[in-house]
Design a protein around this motif. Structure first.
Motif, short mmCIF file in Angstrom:
data_model
loop_
_atom_site.label_atom_id
_atom_site.label_comp_id
_atom_site.label_asym_id
_atom_site.label_seq_id
_atom_site.Cartn_x
_atom_site.Cartn_y
_atom_site.Cartn_z
N SER A 1 24.42 51.08 -63.40
CA SER A 1 24.45 49.77 -64.02
C SER A 1 23.05 49.34 -64.41
CB SER A 1 25.05 48.74 -63.04
OG SER A 1 24.92 47.44 -63.55
N GLN B 1 32.09 57.04 -66.30
CA GLN B 1 31.17 56.09 -65.67
C GLN B 1 29.86 56.75 -65.28
OE1 GLN B 1 31.40 52.87 -65.45
NE2 GLN B 1 29.48 52.65 -64.32
N ARG B 2 29.91 57.99 -64.82
CA ARG B 2 28.67 58.69 -64.45
C ARG B 2 27.77 58.88 -65.67
NH1 ARG B 2 29.74 57.11 -60.39
NH2 ARG B 2 30.55 58.12 -58.52
N LYS C 1 27.66 56.89 -68.29
CA LYS C 1 27.10 55.57 -68.61
C LYS C 1 25.93 55.25 -67.69
CE LYS C 1 31.42 53.55 -70.35
NZ LYS C 1 32.45 52.49 -70.14
N GLU C 2 26.08 55.58 -66.41
CA GLU C 2 25.00 55.35 -65.45
C GLU C 2 23.76 56.16 -65.83
OE1 GLU C 2 28.04 54.69 -61.64
OE2 GLU C 2 27.07 56.62 -62.02
#
Length: 204
Positions: free
Chosen positions: A1, A112-113, A115-116
C-alpha cells in the motif's frame, strides 16, 4: 500500500485506514493520527519495535517466503533539558527499513502482490530522485513525489544526518539486483547534506 498504517494499540491486526502526512510550522512533518507512546527505557523501545515488526505487511513470492510488502518507519522523538541554561533540546531518530525493489518476472507477483511491488518500486524511485537532486544541489528537491520521501524530508533536507545500510544477496541469480543496490548506495554516498542544525528552545 502507498498509505501509512498505524501500529494497533493491542494485539489486534493493524488498521488499514489511510493516514495523512501533514506539515506544520511548529511540529514539522508528521503523520496525522499516528500511534505514539511515551518510553523511558530501552526495553520499552525494543518491545514497541517487536510489535511493529509483527504487524508489518509481508507475503510470499517466488524469491522470498516472507517478503516485505511495505516500508517500515520507526521514529523516536528525544527531548533533553539543560536546567542551568534553561534550554530544551529536541530531536528525532528515524529507523527506516526499506522494502527491496522487485522485478515481477523473478518474484512472480500477481494481483495484490504486483500492486504492492509497484508501490514499493515507485517510492524507491522517488527516493533515488531526491538523492539525485541533492547531489546536484538543485533548488527544487522533489520530496513530495512520494509519501516516503515527504515523511523523511526533515532527515534529508540538511536539518539532520542520514546513514544507509545496503543488504546484498550473495547469489549469482540476484547479481542484477545487487548491482542496482550498489549503484543506489554510490549515489547516496555522494550526497552532502551539510552540518546538522540543533533544535533548541528556551524554557520559560
Amino acid at each position: 500500500s502507498s498509505s501509512p498504517r498505524r501500529l494497533p494499540a493491542s494485539s489486534s491486526p493493524p488498521r488499514a485506514d489511510a493516514l495523512t502526512i501533514r506539515e506544520d510550522p511548529a511540529r514539522g512533518v508528521y503523520v496525522d493520527g499516528l500511534s505514539e507512546w511515551v518510553v523511558r527505557e530501552p526495553a520499552e523501545v525494543h518491545a514497541l519495535m517487536a510489535r511493529a515488526a509483527r504487524a508489518r505487511a509481508t507475503g510470499a513470492t517466488r524469491m522470498n517466503d516472507f517478503s516485505s510488502r511495505s516500508h517500515a518507519v520507526f521514529t523516536l522523538h528525544l527531548t533533553g533539558t539543560n536546567a542551568e541554561r534553561r534550554a530544551r533540546l529536541k530531536g528525532a531518530l528515524h529507523l527506516v527499513d526499506l522494502a527491496g525493489s522487485e522485478r515481477l518476472d523473478r518474484s512472480g507477483a500477481v494481483g495484490q502482490r504486483a500492486k504492492e511491488a509497484a508501490h514499493i518500486n515507485k517510492s524507491l524511485s522517488a527516493l533515488a530522485g531526491v538523492f539525485a537532486s541533492l547531489n546536484r544541489k538543485q533548488a527544487h528537491v522533489p520530496y513530495r513525489d512520494s509519501k516516503l520521501t515527504f515523511l523523511l524530508q526533515p532527515a534529508l533536507s540538511g536539518d539532520g544526518k542520514t546513514l544507509l545500510f545496503v543488504n546484498l544477496s550473495p547469489t549469482t541469480a540476484s547479481a542484477n539486483e545487487s548491482l542496482c543496490s550498489l549503484r543506489f548506495a554510490k549515489q547516496v554516498n555522494q550526497v552532502e547534506l551539510g552540518k546538522a542544525k540543533k533544535n533548541v528552545e528556551m524554557m520559560d
